[in-house]
Every structure is written in C-alpha cells, then in structure tokens.
Design a protein around this motif. Structure first.
Motif, PDB file in Angstrom:
ATOM      1  N   ALA A  45       0.846  -1.201   0.000  1.00  0.00           N
ATOM      2  CA  ALA A  45       0.000   0.000   0.000  1.00  0.00           C
ATOM      3  C   ALA A  45       0.882   1.252   0.000  1.00  0.00           C
ATOM      4  CB  ALA A  45      -0.934  -0.004   1.205  1.00  0.00           C
ATOM      5  N   ALA A  46       1.967   1.210   0.758  1.00  0.00           N
ATOM      6  CA  ALA A  46       2.885   2.354   0.790  1.00  0.00           C
ATOM      7  C   ALA A  46       3.451   2.606  -0.603  1.00  0.00           C
ATOM      8  CB  ALA A  46       4.013   2.110   1.795  1.00  0.00           C
ATOM      9  N   GLU A  47       3.755   1.540  -1.305  1.00  0.00           N
ATOM     10  CA  GLU A  47       4.308   1.710  -2.647  1.00  0.00           C
ATOM     11  C   GLU A  47       3.273   2.330  -3.592  1.00  0.00           C
ATOM     12  OE1 GLU A  47       5.321  -1.728  -4.999  1.00  0.00           O
ATOM     13  OE2 GLU A  47       6.980  -0.640  -5.937  1.00  0.00           O
ATOM     14  N   ARG A  48       2.013   1.881  -3.478  1.00  0.00           N
ATOM     15  CA  ARG A  48       0.980   2.459  -4.353  1.00  0.00           C
ATOM     16  C   ARG A  48       0.810   3.944  -4.082  1.00  0.00           C
ATOM     17  NH1 ARG A  48      -1.157  -2.891  -3.834  1.00  0.00           N
ATOM     18  NH2 ARG A  48      -2.195  -2.554  -1.841  1.00  0.00           N
ATOM     19  N   LEU A  49       0.789   4.321  -2.810  1.00  0.00           N
ATOM     20  CA  LEU A  49       0.638   5.739  -2.473  1.00  0.00           C
ATOM     21  C   LEU A  49       1.850   6.538  -2.964  1.00  0.00           C
ATOM     22  CD1 LEU A  49      -0.973   7.971  -1.046  1.00  0.00           C
ATOM     23  CD2 LEU A  49       0.189   7.329   1.090  1.00  0.00           C
ATOM     24  N   GLN A  50       3.027   5.987  -2.730  1.00  0.00           N
ATOM     25  CA  GLN A  50       4.259   6.649  -3.182  1.00  0.00           C
ATOM     26  C   GLN A  50       4.227   6.900  -4.686  1.00  0.00           C
ATOM     27  OE1 GLN A  50       7.845   4.283  -2.641  1.00  0.00           O
ATOM     28  NE2 GLN A  50       8.768   5.325  -4.393  1.00  0.00           N
ATOM     29  N   LEU A  51       3.916   5.855  -5.441  1.00  0.00           N
ATOM     30  CA  LEU A  51       3.942   5.983  -6.906  1.00  0.00           C
ATOM     31  C   LEU A  51       2.864   6.944  -7.398  1.00  0.00           C
ATOM     32  CD1 LEU A  51       4.664   2.308  -8.053  1.00  0.00           C
ATOM     33  CD2 LEU A  51       6.287   4.184  -7.691  1.00  0.00           C
ATOM     34  N   PHE A  52       1.702   6.910  -6.735  1.00  0.00           N
ATOM     35  CA  PHE A  52       0.641   7.842  -7.119  1.00  0.00           C
ATOM     36  C   PHE A  52       1.103   9.291  -6.906  1.00  0.00           C
ATOM     37  CE2 PHE A  52      -2.664  10.739  -5.809  1.00  0.00           C
ATOM     38  CZ  PHE A  52      -3.418  10.776  -6.965  1.00  0.00           C
ATOM     39  N   LEU A  53       1.656   9.560  -5.719  1.00  0.00           N
ATOM     40  CA  LEU A  53       2.073  10.936  -5.405  1.00  0.00           C
ATOM     41  C   LEU A  53       3.206  11.388  -6.321  1.00  0.00           C
ATOM     42  CD1 LEU A  53       1.842  10.863  -1.496  1.00  0.00           C
ATOM     43  CD2 LEU A  53       0.248  11.963  -3.094  1.00  0.00           C
ATOM     44  N   GLU A  54       4.119  10.480  -6.616  1.00  0.00           N
ATOM     45  CA  GLU A  54       5.212  10.826  -7.546  1.00  0.00           C
ATOM     46  C   GLU A  54       4.643  11.252  -8.895  1.00  0.00           C
ATOM     47  OE1 GLU A  54       8.809   7.901  -5.992  1.00  0.00           O
ATOM     48  OE2 GLU A  54       7.823   7.477  -7.875  1.00  0.00           O
ATOM     49  N   GLN A  55       3.707  10.462  -9.380  1.00  0.00           N
ATOM     50  CA  GLN A  55       3.115  10.751 -10.689  1.00  0.00           C
ATOM     51  C   GLN A  55       2.348  12.063 -10.639  1.00  0.00           C
ATOM     52  OE1 GLN A  55       1.307   7.472 -12.964  1.00  0.00           O
ATOM     53  NE2 GLN A  55      -0.589   8.618 -12.960  1.00  0.00           N
ATOM     54  N   TYR A  56       1.581  12.261  -9.571  1.00  0.00           N
ATOM     55  CA  TYR A  56       0.783  13.480  -9.443  1.00  0.00           C
ATOM     56  C   TYR A  56       1.672  14.719  -9.495  1.00  0.00           C
ATOM     57  CZ  TYR A  56      -2.397  17.019  -7.880  1.00  0.00           C
ATOM     58  OH  TYR A  56      -3.146  18.163  -7.821  1.00  0.00           O
ATOM     59  N   GLU A 111       6.296  22.493   0.900  1.00  0.00           N
ATOM     60  CA  GLU A 111       5.515  21.818   1.936  1.00  0.00           C
ATOM     61  C   GLU A 111       4.074  22.346   1.919  1.00  0.00           C
ATOM     62  OE1 GLU A 111       6.486  23.054   5.863  1.00  0.00           O
ATOM     63  OE2 GLU A 111       4.666  22.119   6.587  1.00  0.00           O
ATOM     64  N   ALA A 112       3.926  23.661   1.813  1.00  0.00           N
ATOM     65  CA  ALA A 112       2.587  24.259   1.815  1.00  0.00           C
ATOM     66  C   ALA A 112       1.787  23.778   0.610  1.00  0.00           C
ATOM     67  CB  ALA A 112       2.698  25.779   1.819  1.00  0.00           C
ATOM     68  N   GLU A 113       2.467  23.666  -0.524  1.00  0.00           N
ATOM     69  CA  GLU A 113       1.791  23.228  -1.745  1.00  0.00           C
ATOM     70  C   GLU A 113       1.353  21.763  -1.632  1.00  0.00           C
ATOM     71  OE1 GLU A 113       4.115  24.400  -5.118  1.00  0.00           O
ATOM     72  OE2 GLU A 113       2.708  23.467  -6.532  1.00  0.00           O
ATOM     73  N   LEU A 114       2.240  20.943  -1.109  1.00  0.00           N
ATOM     74  CA  LEU A 114       1.916  19.519  -0.906  1.00  0.00           C
ATOM     75  C   LEU A 114       0.734  19.381   0.047  1.00  0.00           C
ATOM     76  CD1 LEU A 114       5.526  18.076  -0.421  1.00  0.00           C
ATOM     77  CD2 LEU A 114       3.960  17.384  -2.238  1.00  0.00           C
ATOM     78  N   TRP A 115       0.816  20.116   1.147  1.00  0.00           N
ATOM     79  CA  TRP A 115      -0.205  19.977   2.176  1.00  0.00           C
ATOM     80  C   TRP A 115      -1.573  20.445   1.686  1.00  0.00           C
ATOM     81  CZ3 TRP A 115      -1.189  17.001   5.837  1.00  0.00           C
ATOM     82  CH2 TRP A 115      -2.167  17.321   6.798  1.00  0.00           C
ATOM     83  N   ASP A 116      -1.566  21.539   0.954  1.00  0.00           N
ATOM     84  CA  ASP A 116      -2.815  22.077   0.423  1.00  0.00           C
ATOM     85  C   ASP A 116      -3.503  21.024  -0.449  1.00  0.00           C
ATOM     86  OD1 ASP A 116      -4.608  24.333  -0.103  1.00  0.00           O
ATOM     87  OD2 ASP A 116      -3.886  24.118  -2.151  1.00  0.00           O
ATOM     88  N   TYR A 117      -2.730  20.381  -1.300  1.00  0.00           N
ATOM     89  CA  TYR A 117      -3.296  19.339  -2.159  1.00  0.00           C
ATOM     90  C   TYR A 117      -3.808  18.159  -1.327  1.00  0.00           C
ATOM     91  CZ  TYR A 117      -3.461  15.072  -4.800  1.00  0.00           C
ATOM     92  OH  TYR A 117      -3.862  13.866  -5.286  1.00  0.00           O
ATOM     93  N   LEU A 118      -3.009  17.710  -0.381  1.00  0.00           N
ATOM     94  CA  LEU A 118      -3.389  16.533   0.408  1.00  0.00           C
ATOM     95  C   LEU A 118      -4.688  16.776   1.170  1.00  0.00           C
ATOM     96  CD1 LEU A 118       0.217  15.643   1.594  1.00  0.00           C
ATOM     97  CD2 LEU A 118      -1.222  14.199   0.121  1.00  0.00           C
ATOM     98  N   GLU A 119      -4.822  17.964   1.714  1.00  0.00           N
ATOM     99  CA  GLU A 119      -6.059  18.298   2.439  1.00  0.00           C
ATOM    100  C   GLU A 119      -7.263  18.287   1.512  1.00  0.00           C
ATOM    101  OE1 GLU A 119      -5.276  22.065   4.499  1.00  0.00           O
ATOM    102  OE2 GLU A 119      -5.902  20.980   6.310  1.00  0.00           O
ATOM    103  N   ARG A 120      -7.097  18.881   0.340  1.00  0.00           N
ATOM    104  CA  ARG A 120      -8.210  18.931  -0.611  1.00  0.00           C
ATOM    105  C   ARG A 120      -8.546  17.546  -1.128  1.00  0.00           C
ATOM    106  NH1 ARG A 120      -6.773  21.239  -4.966  1.00  0.00           N
ATOM    107  NH2 ARG A 120      -4.716  21.970  -4.353  1.00  0.00           N
ATOM    108  N   ALA A 121      -7.504  16.744  -1.390  1.00  0.00           N
ATOM    109  CA  ALA A 121      -7.744  15.387  -1.892  1.00  0.00           C
ATOM    110  C   ALA A 121      -8.489  14.568  -0.846  1.00  0.00           C
ATOM    111  CB  ALA A 121      -6.416  14.723  -2.262  1.00  0.00           C
ATOM    112  N   ALA A 122      -8.095  14.721   0.411  1.00  0.00           N
ATOM    113  CA  ALA A 122      -8.765  13.957   1.478  1.00  0.00           C
ATOM    114  C   ALA A 122     -10.233  14.364   1.578  1.00  0.00           C
ATOM    115  CB  ALA A 122      -8.047  14.178   2.805  1.00  0.00           C
TER     116      ALA A 122
END
Ligand code: HEM
Length: 130
Positions: A45-56, A111-122
């Motif tokens: 599962a960690a690998e799937r999340l990692q690869l997804f975020l890398e691609q995004y 960091e702010a850019e990553l976090w903003d996306y993660l919050e919205r995605a969640a």
C-alpha cells in the motif's frame, strides 16, 4: 528557462518513499484506519501511495503503468470515509510530511503546496457523513 518540477524540487523518489513509509507507520497504529487495510503488511500500500504521489507531482508514471487510471473516488468507495477518517488520515500524513521537512528534504514553500493538495484530496474522497 524551464521550471523545476515539484517532484525534483523536493528531492524526487527518496522523499516520496519516506513520505509514504512514515505515513503508514501512523496508519499501522490507528485503531480506526488500520482495519480498513485488512493487513499488517503495509509495504504494497505504501508503494501504491508513493507511486501515485510521484506521478501526481510530475515524476515517473509507474503508478499508471501498474495500476491504470487512478480513479481515487472509485477505489475508495469500499471504505467508510467520514470526517473522523479524513482527520485521522491527515494527522498521519501531517506527521509524515513534518518528518520529511525535518529531514531537510522539503522546503517550506513546497511543503505548503503539498499539504494544500493533500487536504483537498482527502476532502474529495469523503463518502460518508456518519
Ligand atoms: C481521507 C481518508 C483516506 C482513507 C481512509 C484512505 C484509505 C485507503 C485504503 C483503505 C486504501 C486501500 C489500501 C491499498 O490497498 O492500497 C487506499 C488506497 C489508496 N489511497 Fe487512500 N485513503 C484516504 C485518502 C487518500 C488520499 C487523500 C489520497 C491521495 C492524495 C489517497 C491515495 C490512495 C492511493 C493512491 C491508493 C491506492 C489505489 C490503488 O492503486 O489501488 N488516499 N486508501
């Protein structure tokens, strides 16, 4: 001048690998989220999340090759994602993001850019009010 991809700007693969790995340490200890995964082996599962975020974030497209189109709403449909689940997921992601920032891998501006996306995605993956 070409702009630096966020993927490269934050250190590429090692950063996303650590981000996903540390995130799943939190999930493994979460009494609400851990059971959703139905396993104690969080490596895949960690690998799937990692690869997804890398691609995004403009990195390699391994995720697409292995898993096809992300369709995250659909892939999360089997899980009850209410406000509590979202907050828990984000709490573990926040701790993990802090760890990669503390390791000097991610500068505050990214960091702010990553976090903003993660919050919205969640938020976008919420599928339950209860
Ligand atoms: C909001 C709370 C969330 C919960 C409770 C949750 C839960 C889960 C669960 C139980 C899985 C299945 C584990 C697996 O086999 O991979 C999963 C998969 C996944 N999640 Fe989430 N998730 C949440 C939010 C997010 C967010 C915000 C993202 C992206 C930014 C994300 C990205 C993924 C990806 C990429 C997968 C693997 C999809 C696949 O290829 O099968 N999740 N999630």
């Amino acid at each position: 001048m070409t702009s630096l991809r966020l993927y490269d700007a934050v250190g590429g693969r090692p950063t996303f690998e650590l981000l996903a790995k540390n995130f799943y340490l939190g999930i493994a200890a979460d009494e609400v989220l851990q059971p959703m995964y139905g396993t104690n082996d969080f490596g895949p599962a960690a690998e799937r999340l990692q690869l997804f975020l890398e691609q995004y974030w403009g990195g390699p497209t391994d995720y697409q090759e292995l898993r096809g189109h992300p369709r995250l709403r659909m892939r999360h449909a089997p899980y009850q994602i209410n406000r509590d689940a979202r907050e828990r997921w984000l709490k573990h992601m926040r701790a993990s993001l802090d760890s990669v920032v503390a390791a000097g891998l991610v500068a505050p501006i990214y960091e702010a850019e990553l976090w903003d996306y993660l919050e919205r995605a969640a938020t976008s993956l919420m599928n339950s009010a209860g």
